[in-house]
Motif scaffolding. Structure first.
Motif, short mmCIF file in Angstrom:
data_model
loop_
_atom_site.label_atom_id
_atom_site.label_comp_id
_atom_site.label_asym_id
_atom_site.label_seq_id
_atom_site.Cartn_x
_atom_site.Cartn_y
_atom_site.Cartn_z
N GLU A 23 -1.81 4.26 -7.37
CA GLU A 23 -1.28 3.88 -6.04
C GLU A 23 -1.56 4.86 -5.32
OE1 GLU A 23 1.34 2.74 -3.17
OE2 GLU A 23 1.17 1.82 -5.09
N LEU A 27 -4.83 3.04 -3.91
CA LEU A 27 -4.41 2.26 -3.00
C LEU A 27 -3.75 3.37 -1.41
CD1 LEU A 27 -2.18 -0.17 -5.07
CD2 LEU A 27 -4.48 -0.35 -3.93
N SER A 30 -0.13 2.53 -0.03
CA SER A 30 0.21 1.30 0.86
C SER A 30 1.01 0.54 0.44
CB SER A 30 -1.31 0.96 1.23
OG SER A 30 -1.98 0.40 -0.05
N THR A 31 1.31 0.39 -0.99
CA THR A 31 2.08 -0.79 -1.39
C THR A 31 3.51 -0.26 -1.92
OG1 THR A 31 1.15 -0.78 -3.66
CG2 THR A 31 -0.01 -2.24 -2.04
N TYR A 32 3.53 0.84 -2.47
CA TYR A 32 4.89 1.31 -3.10
C TYR A 32 5.08 0.66 -4.51
CZ TYR A 32 5.57 3.71 1.36
OH TYR A 32 5.50 4.42 2.57
N VAL A 33 4.72 -0.44 -4.85
CA VAL A 33 4.92 -1.20 -5.86
C VAL A 33 4.62 -0.39 -7.30
CG1 VAL A 33 4.90 -3.10 -7.24
CG2 VAL A 33 4.93 -3.39 -4.76
N TRP A 76 13.00 3.48 -0.61
CA TRP A 76 12.24 2.51 0.26
C TRP A 76 12.43 3.29 1.67
CZ3 TRP A 76 9.08 -1.23 0.03
CH2 TRP A 76 8.66 -2.19 1.09
N LYS A 80 9.47 4.31 4.29
CA LYS A 80 9.05 3.54 5.41
C LYS A 80 9.06 4.11 6.51
CE LYS A 80 8.19 -0.76 6.79
NZ LYS A 80 7.00 -1.17 6.57
N GLN A 83 6.12 6.25 6.75
CA GLN A 83 4.69 5.70 7.11
C GLN A 83 4.72 5.14 8.60
OE1 GLN A 83 4.25 1.65 5.11
NE2 GLN A 83 2.74 2.10 4.53
#
Length: 150
Positions: A23, A27, A30-33, A76, A80, A83
């Motif tokens: 992550e 990545l 960028s996705t946080y998943v 979250w 957010k 970001q």
């Protein structure tokens, strides 16, 4: 399968660290998943290793579901907001920090063009500048060079 039965907690922690590395490094957050999943896997493995959770597949599955959802709910909004921060100050670089002599009058309408680096740029100025003046680029926009007289 006996290896996973014996080392389930350690395997979960290793998978969690790998998910976090992917992550962050691949990545770029960028996705946080994978962030939520990696934190969940590591936390579940750590709690199993300490002895607060049973070391079996059912507990691993349900604890990861709960922890992933919990991390997502808690983290979250802060992530957010982090970001969404944008830098509004102008970026200074060496591109188009040039001076040249203009062939036509320049004003804020952008009717005059100047060839630079294979592109015809519109020239604009906040104050009218007469032809034959030496100008310096002060601001760059898409297809537009803002200039001022030297």
């Amino acid at each position: 399968m006996a290896f996973l039965d014996t080392y389930l907690a350690e395997t979960l922690m290793i998978l969690g660290v790998l998910a976090l590395i992917i992550e962050v490094a691949v990545l770029g957050m960028s996705t946080y998943v994978l962030l939520f999943l990696g934190l969940s896997l590591f936390a579940s493995g750590l709690l199993m290793n300490i002895g607060l959770l049973d070391s079996n597949y059912t507990t691993a599955l349900w604890s990861n579901i709960v922890f992933t959802l919990g991390f997502a709910v808690v983290l979250w909004q802060p992530l957010k907001r982090l970001q969404d921060k944008t830098d509004t100050k102008p970026l200074h670089n060496d591109f188009a920090d040039i001076t040249f002599v203009i062939n036509s009058d320049v004003d804020d309408r952008g009717l005059t063009t100047h060839p630079y680096s294979g592109i015809q740029w519109q020239l604009k100025s906040h104050t009218p500048i007469a032809a034959g003046s030496t100008v310096k680029v002060t601001e760059k926009q898409v297809g537009v060079l803002w200039v001022e007289a030297i």
